[in-house]
Structures are given as structure tokens and as C-alpha cells.
Design an enzyme around this catalytic site. Structure first.
Site, PDB file in Angstrom:
ATOM      1  N   LEU A  36       0.839  -1.211   0.000  1.00  0.00           N
ATOM      2  CA  LEU A  36       0.000   0.000   0.000  1.00  0.00           C
ATOM      3  C   LEU A  36       0.872   1.259   0.000  1.00  0.00           C
ATOM      4  O   LEU A  36       0.806   2.085   0.914  1.00  0.00           O
ATOM      5  CB  LEU A  36      -1.012  -0.002   1.157  1.00  0.00           C
ATOM      6  N   THR A 126       7.736  -5.414 -18.668  1.00  0.00           N
ATOM      7  CA  THR A 126       7.308  -4.308 -19.525  1.00  0.00           C
ATOM      8  C   THR A 126       8.130  -4.248 -20.808  1.00  0.00           C
ATOM      9  O   THR A 126       9.286  -4.667 -20.829  1.00  0.00           O
ATOM     10  CB  THR A 126       7.466  -2.973 -18.756  1.00  0.00           C
ATOM     11  N   ASP A 127       7.526  -3.691 -21.848  1.00  0.00           N
ATOM     12  CA  ASP A 127       8.276  -3.513 -23.111  1.00  0.00           C
ATOM     13  C   ASP A 127       9.394  -2.479 -22.948  1.00  0.00           C
ATOM     14  O   ASP A 127      10.290  -2.396 -23.792  1.00  0.00           O
ATOM     15  CB  ASP A 127       7.334  -3.107 -24.257  1.00  0.00           C
ATOM     16  N   GLU A 128       9.350  -1.706 -21.827  1.00  0.00           N
ATOM     17  CA  GLU A 128      10.367  -0.662 -21.652  1.00  0.00           C
ATOM     18  C   GLU A 128      11.762  -1.245 -21.448  1.00  0.00           C
ATOM     19  O   GLU A 128      12.753  -0.532 -21.593  1.00  0.00           O
ATOM     20  CB  GLU A 128       9.975   0.274 -20.497  1.00  0.00           C
ATOM     21  N   TYR A 151      13.624   3.250 -13.939  1.00  0.00           N
ATOM     22  CA  TYR A 151      12.522   2.275 -13.844  1.00  0.00           C
ATOM     23  C   TYR A 151      12.759   1.081 -14.763  1.00  0.00           C
ATOM     24  O   TYR A 151      12.733  -0.076 -14.331  1.00  0.00           O
ATOM     25  CB  TYR A 151      11.187   2.950 -14.198  1.00  0.00           C
ATOM     26  N   LYS A 155      13.424  -3.037 -13.954  1.00  0.00           N
ATOM     27  CA  LYS A 155      12.587  -4.130 -14.472  1.00  0.00           C
ATOM     28  C   LYS A 155      13.442  -5.107 -15.295  1.00  0.00           C
ATOM     29  O   LYS A 155      13.242  -6.317 -15.247  1.00  0.00           O
ATOM     30  CB  LYS A 155      11.443  -3.581 -15.341  1.00  0.00           C
ATOM     31  N   HIS A 277      13.839  10.594 -22.563  1.00  0.00           N
ATOM     32  CA  HIS A 277      12.501  10.169 -23.000  1.00  0.00           C
ATOM     33  C   HIS A 277      12.556   9.201 -24.190  1.00  0.00           C
ATOM     34  O   HIS A 277      12.985   9.579 -25.283  1.00  0.00           O
ATOM     35  CB  HIS A 277      11.726  11.439 -23.405  1.00  0.00           C
TER      36      HIS A 277
HETATM   37  P1  NAD Z   1       0.970   0.522  -9.821  1.00  0.00           P
HETATM   38  O1  NAD Z   1       2.039   1.488  -9.460  1.00  0.00           O
HETATM   39  O2  NAD Z   1      -0.406   1.005 -10.104  1.00  0.00           O
HETATM   40  O3  NAD Z   1       0.837  -0.568  -8.658  1.00  0.00           O
HETATM   41  C1  NAD Z   1       1.926  -1.137  -8.003  1.00  0.00           C
HETATM   42  C2  NAD Z   1       1.429  -1.840  -6.738  1.00  0.00           C
HETATM   43  O4  NAD Z   1       2.560  -2.464  -6.119  1.00  0.00           O
HETATM   44  C3  NAD Z   1       0.827  -0.876  -5.714  1.00  0.00           C
HETATM   45  O5  NAD Z   1      -0.370  -1.426  -5.203  1.00  0.00           O
HETATM   46  C4  NAD Z   1       1.887  -0.802  -4.624  1.00  0.00           C
HETATM   47  O6  NAD Z   1       1.356  -0.560  -3.337  1.00  0.00           O
HETATM   48  C5  NAD Z   1       2.527  -2.176  -4.729  1.00  0.00           C
HETATM   49  N1  NAD Z   1       3.900  -2.198  -4.219  1.00  0.00           N
HETATM   50  C6  NAD Z   1       4.902  -1.321  -4.506  1.00  0.00           C
HETATM   51  N2  NAD Z   1       6.017  -1.647  -3.829  1.00  0.00           N
HETATM   52  C7  NAD Z   1       5.712  -2.768  -3.113  1.00  0.00           C
HETATM   53  C8  NAD Z   1       6.458  -3.600  -2.235  1.00  0.00           C
HETATM   54  N3  NAD Z   1       7.734  -3.328  -1.943  1.00  0.00           N
HETATM   55  N4  NAD Z   1       5.859  -4.679  -1.691  1.00  0.00           N
HETATM   56  C9  NAD Z   1       4.550  -4.954  -1.962  1.00  0.00           C
HETATM   57  N5  NAD Z   1       3.796  -4.191  -2.796  1.00  0.00           N
HETATM   58  C10 NAD Z   1       4.366  -3.122  -3.352  1.00  0.00           C
HETATM   59  O7  NAD Z   1       1.554  -0.306 -11.040  1.00  0.00           O
HETATM   60  P2  NAD Z   1       0.785  -0.974 -12.285  1.00  0.00           P
HETATM   61  O8  NAD Z   1       0.665   0.018 -13.366  1.00  0.00           O
HETATM   62  O9  NAD Z   1      -0.418  -1.697 -11.794  1.00  0.00           O
HETATM   63  O10 NAD Z   1       1.889  -2.036 -12.748  1.00  0.00           O
HETATM   64  C11 NAD Z   1       1.897  -3.364 -12.238  1.00  0.00           C
HETATM   65  C12 NAD Z   1       3.054  -4.136 -12.849  1.00  0.00           C
HETATM   66  O11 NAD Z   1       2.920  -4.148 -14.268  1.00  0.00           O
HETATM   67  C13 NAD Z   1       4.421  -3.525 -12.567  1.00  0.00           C
HETATM   68  O12 NAD Z   1       5.322  -4.573 -12.322  1.00  0.00           O
HETATM   69  C14 NAD Z   1       4.776  -2.788 -13.847  1.00  0.00           C
HETATM   70  O13 NAD Z   1       6.178  -2.731 -14.038  1.00  0.00           O
HETATM   71  C15 NAD Z   1       4.102  -3.674 -14.879  1.00  0.00           C
HETATM   72  N6  NAD Z   1       3.688  -3.021 -16.132  1.00  0.00           N
HETATM   73  C16 NAD Z   1       2.922  -1.886 -16.098  1.00  0.00           C
HETATM   74  C17 NAD Z   1       2.487  -1.308 -17.289  1.00  0.00           C
HETATM   75  C18 NAD Z   1       1.599  -0.087 -17.291  1.00  0.00           C
HETATM   76  O14 NAD Z   1       1.277   0.430 -18.366  1.00  0.00           O
HETATM   77  N7  NAD Z   1       1.126   0.397 -16.157  1.00  0.00           N
HETATM   78  C19 NAD Z   1       2.862  -1.887 -18.520  1.00  0.00           C
HETATM   79  C20 NAD Z   1       3.656  -3.044 -18.511  1.00  0.00           C
HETATM   80  C21 NAD Z   1       4.043  -3.606 -17.316  1.00  0.00           C
HETATM   81  P1  TYD Z   2       3.498   7.368 -18.959  1.00  0.00           P
HETATM   82  O1  TYD Z   2       2.032   7.214 -18.778  1.00  0.00           O
HETATM   83  O2  TYD Z   2       4.299   7.941 -17.836  1.00  0.00           O
HETATM   84  O3  TYD Z   2       4.060   5.938 -19.393  1.00  0.00           O
HETATM   85  P2  TYD Z   2       5.555   5.506 -19.892  1.00  0.00           P
HETATM   86  O4  TYD Z   2       6.477   6.626 -19.685  1.00  0.00           O
HETATM   87  O5  TYD Z   2       5.854   4.368 -18.981  1.00  0.00           O
HETATM   88  O6  TYD Z   2       5.396   5.122 -21.310  1.00  0.00           O
HETATM   89  O7  TYD Z   2       3.770   8.287 -20.221  1.00  0.00           O
HETATM   90  C1  TYD Z   2       3.269   7.937 -21.497  1.00  0.00           C
HETATM   91  C2  TYD Z   2       3.780   8.979 -22.487  1.00  0.00           C
HETATM   92  O8  TYD Z   2       3.200  10.242 -22.176  1.00  0.00           O
HETATM   93  C3  TYD Z   2       5.287   9.187 -22.405  1.00  0.00           C
HETATM   94  O9  TYD Z   2       5.797   9.403 -23.720  1.00  0.00           O
HETATM   95  C4  TYD Z   2       5.453  10.445 -21.576  1.00  0.00           C
HETATM   96  C5  TYD Z   2       4.192  11.237 -21.910  1.00  0.00           C
HETATM   97  N1  TYD Z   2       3.685  12.105 -20.832  1.00  0.00           N
HETATM   98  C6  TYD Z   2       3.448  13.469 -21.058  1.00  0.00           C
HETATM   99  O10 TYD Z   2       3.665  13.974 -22.169  1.00  0.00           O
HETATM  100  N2  TYD Z   2       2.975  14.237 -20.030  1.00  0.00           N
HETATM  101  C7  TYD Z   2       2.737  13.730 -18.791  1.00  0.00           C
HETATM  102  O11 TYD Z   2       2.328  14.498 -17.884  1.00  0.00           O
HETATM  103  C8  TYD Z   2       2.961  12.323 -18.568  1.00  0.00           C
HETATM  104  C9  TYD Z   2       2.703  11.701 -17.230  1.00  0.00           C
HETATM  105  C10 TYD Z   2       3.425  11.551 -19.624  1.00  0.00           C
END
Ligand code: NAD
Ligand code: TYD
Length: 336
Positions: A36, A126-128, A151, A155, A277
């Protein structure tokens, strides 16, 4: 009954996974371990909290004693590791917690899963980790790992560790690498919810750089269906890319949101670019399609409208979030 440890299940993707899977399946017992952090929110799980097949534990994945206790008590056989620090901009403001949670935390889970001989360990990646593309081409599973942000590097380190545990100890691991997700319960630091909420509040919409960076968008439920398929049918030791072939420039997403909300484009404000970026992400998901028969079910047009509408209808969810810690982060990040 499958006893599954879901970490980070109070975050965006994890909570959508739990809410979705508990509706679909009555043979899964889910233990949700979540620290949390600012991103974890138990309100995301209201539809699941009373389910007899669901149990929540507040705690940190780096806490080895706690993780051992959970594996023993709940006879954990499967792990889906969603828990992470997940936001690139925050990793630029301060990287340590990213390496602690995303790398050390994954190591604790791997060591414990190995000790308790789990049947499958799924690392949500992630694809990143692949870095950035030019105008042409796609990430495949054999694209070299070349992360650019703190980040992404955390990963990538975790991915390497997961594969090493397979190679060295024969651990039954799988990795999914997905593109940018959108949908309900996404924390409003990420592009889509941030732009929706700022529009609804008649605030400026901060677009980084020239706004022409490209991301490949997928609806969170499509991602979660793919994760579950990989959990059940994915081949041990394999990586699966997940994406819905929906590349968009950031500025086009912002304009689409404004149009849906009947707002003018005057609120768009180009701001200083994110350091380092990544220019373009685009996923080739041929492997999961051909080998496991997955395909996305949601069209972007339909799912982005559903998502915007969710934020319109659920103001109280995000109004509670954008106070306190979020305000401080917003002021530091955007200097507004
Ligand atoms: P989020 O930030 O919304 O959620 C992360 C959750 O992990 C939170 O509930 C947080 O409380 C919990 N957490 C953080 N540190 C912790 C710890 N030390 N121990 C236990 N819980 C912990 O993230 P999300 O967007 O739901 O992403 C989830 C996963 O998917 C991540 O591993 C992220 O790298 C991966 N991912 C996300 C995206 C995206 O577009 N959001 C895309 C590809 C992969
Ligand atoms: P984001 O949602 O942070 O995902 P990621 O960086 O993991 O791809 O950002 C998506 C795209 O949007 C990224 O190219 C950065 C851009 N961005 C903005 O232009 N303004 C913003 O305030 C944020 C949060 C992201």
C-alpha cells in the site's frame, strides 16, 4: 484449488486482475500481498474483498520473513509478481526505491518460491526493458534488452534474475512484457488518467517535449487475460510480449480526451521534455498469438471511451487521491 500469491494487487493492473479473475474462476485462491504505497488502494478491490477466495495482507515483498510465512501458511503454488514502483518520472526524481522493490523484492520472491517449489512464477514485466525504437520496427522477444530509465533498468534487472533462476535452478518461470496499459483504477500520474482528470478540473495538460512520442496502448483487461493464459499455458523459461497493435502519438491521445470531454485544445501546455525520453514503443505479439492463441478483445475506440467515462463517473475515487502526497509530487514534477 490453485493457491496464488498476487503481489501488488492493490495497484492498477493487479487490482483489475483480481477483480476480473475472481469473477471468472472459482478454483483460484488469491493471496494479495501489497505494501500500500502511494499507488496501492484497497478501494480498487471493493468488489473482491468479501470473496471467500480472496485474502489481503499488507506487507512488503522485500520482507523475507513475511514472504516465507505467506508461502507456508497458504501453500502457495503460483506467483504473479505485479508489485513494483512503476512510474518513470518518479524513478528520475529518485531511483533507490525502484531498485529496492523491483530488484531486491523480486529476488526475495524468487528465493522463497524456489524453497517452496512453486509450480509457476510469473514475472509481470514491460516492453520498456527493450529501450526505444526509431520510426520503424517492433519489439520481439529476441530484441536485445537495452533499458533507458531507472525504472526500465530495474525491471530489466529483475527479468535477468528470473531467467537466471530458471537456467541455474530449473525454476518454472515465465515473463510477460506488455506495452502501455489504460483502464479503470490507473493512478493519475500516468498519461491517460492525468490528462482526463486535469481536463475535468479545467487545468493545464502538460505534454512533454514535442508530444510526438509514440506508445502502444492496450486495455488492462486484455493484458490480464494474456497474463492468465501465460500462467496456465505459458512454456517454462519463456518470455511473451503482449500488445494490442495500437500505436498513438501522445498529442493525439490528449486531443482525443479533450474532444470526448467537449473541451477546447487551449489547455494543452508543452513542457520541458522528460530526460532520456524513449521515442517510440511498439510490440510484436505474434508469439503469444501463435503459441497460446491469445488476442486482444477490446478495440481502442471502445475501451478508451469506457475508460474516460469511468473517470467521469468515479470522481470520488480520484478526488481522494489527488490530495496530499499527489499534490506534492505534482508540484515537484511539473513545477506549477
Ligand atoms: P501501480 O504502481 O499502479 O501498482 C503497483 C502496486 O505495487 C501498488 O499497489 C503498490 O502498493 C505495490 N507495491 C509497490 N512496492 C511494493 C512492495 N515493496 N511490496 C509490496 N507491494 C508493493 O503499477 P501498475 O501500473 O499496476 O503495474 C503493475 C506491474 O505491471 C508492474 O510490475 C509494472 O512494471 C508492470 N507493467 C505496467 C504497465 C503499465 O502500463 N502500467 C505496462 C507493462 C508492465
Ligand atoms: P506514462 O504514462 O508515464 O508511461 P511511460 O512513460 O511508462 O510510457 O507516459 C506515457 C507517455 O506520455 C510518455 O511518452 C510520456 C508522456 N507524458 C506526457 O507527455 N505528459 C505527462 O504528464 C505524462 C505523465 C506523460
Amino acid at each position: 484449488m490453485k493457491s496464488i500469491l498476487v503481489t501488488g494487487g492493490a495497484g492498477f493492473i493487479g487490482s483489475n486482475y483480481i477483480n476480473y479473475i475472481l469473477k471468472e474462476r472459482d478454483d483460484y485462491f488469491i493471496v494479495n500481498l501489497d505494501k500500500l504505497t502511494y499507488a496501492g488502494n484497497l478501494e480498487n478491490l471493493i468488489t473482491s474483498q468479501a470473496n471467500k477466495n480472496y485474502h489481503f495482507i499488507k506487507g512488503d515483498i522485500t520482507n523475507s520473513d513475511l514472504v516465507n510465512f505467506i508461502f507456508e501458511k497458504f501453500k502457495i503454488k503460483y506467483v504473479i509478481n505485479f508489485a513494483a514502483e512503476s512510474h518513470v518520472d518518479r524513478s528520475i526524481l529518485g531511483s533507490e526505491i525502484f531498485y529496492r522493490t523491483n530488484v531486491i523484492g523480486t529476488n526475495v520472491l524468487l528465493e522463497t518460491a524456489r524453497k517452496f517449489e512453486v509450480e509457476k512464477f510469473l514475472q509481470v514485466s514491460t516492453d520498456e526493458v527493450y529501450g526505444s525504437l526509431g520510426n520503424e520496427g517492433y519489439f520481439t522477444e529476441t530484441t536485445p534488452i537495452s533499458p533507458n530509465s531507472p525504472y526500465a533498468s530495474s525491471k530489466a534487472a529483475a527479468d535477468m534474475m528470473v531467467l537466471a533462476f530458471n537456467h541455474t535452478f530449473g525454476m518454472p518461470v515465465v515473463i510477460t512484457r506488455c506495452s502501455n496499459n489504460y483502464g479503470p483504477f490507473q493512478f493519475p500520474e500516468k498519461l491517460i488518467p492525468l490528462m482526463i482528470i486535469n481536463s475535468l478540473n479545467d487545468k493545464k495538460l502538460p505534454v512533454y517535449g514535442d508530444g510526438l512520442n509514440v506508445r502502444d496502448w492496450i486495455y488492462v483487461i486484455d493484458h490480464n487475460e494474456a497474463i492468465n493464459l501465460v500462467l496456465e499455458k505459458g512454456k517454462i523459461g519463456e518470455v511473451y510480449n503482449i500488445g494490442a497493435s495500437n500505436e498513438m502519438q501522445n498529442i493525439d491521445i490528449v486531443k482525443l480526451i479533450l474532444k470526448y470531454l467537449n473541451k477546447t485544445e487551449d489547455s494543452i501546455q508543452y513542457v520541458k521534455d522528460r530526460p532520456g525520453h524513449d521515442r517510440r514503443y511498439a510490440i510484436d505479439s505474434t508469439k503469444i498469438k501463435n503459441e497460446l492463441g491469445w488476442k486482444p478483445k477490446f478495440s481502442f475506440e471502445e475501451a478508451i471511451e469506457k475508460t474516460i467515462e469511468w473517470y467521469v463517473q468515479n470522481k470520488s475515487w480520484w478526488q481522494r487521491i489527488i490530495t496530499g502526497e499527489y499534490q506534492k509530487y505534482y508540484e515537484t514534477q511539473y513545477k506549477l
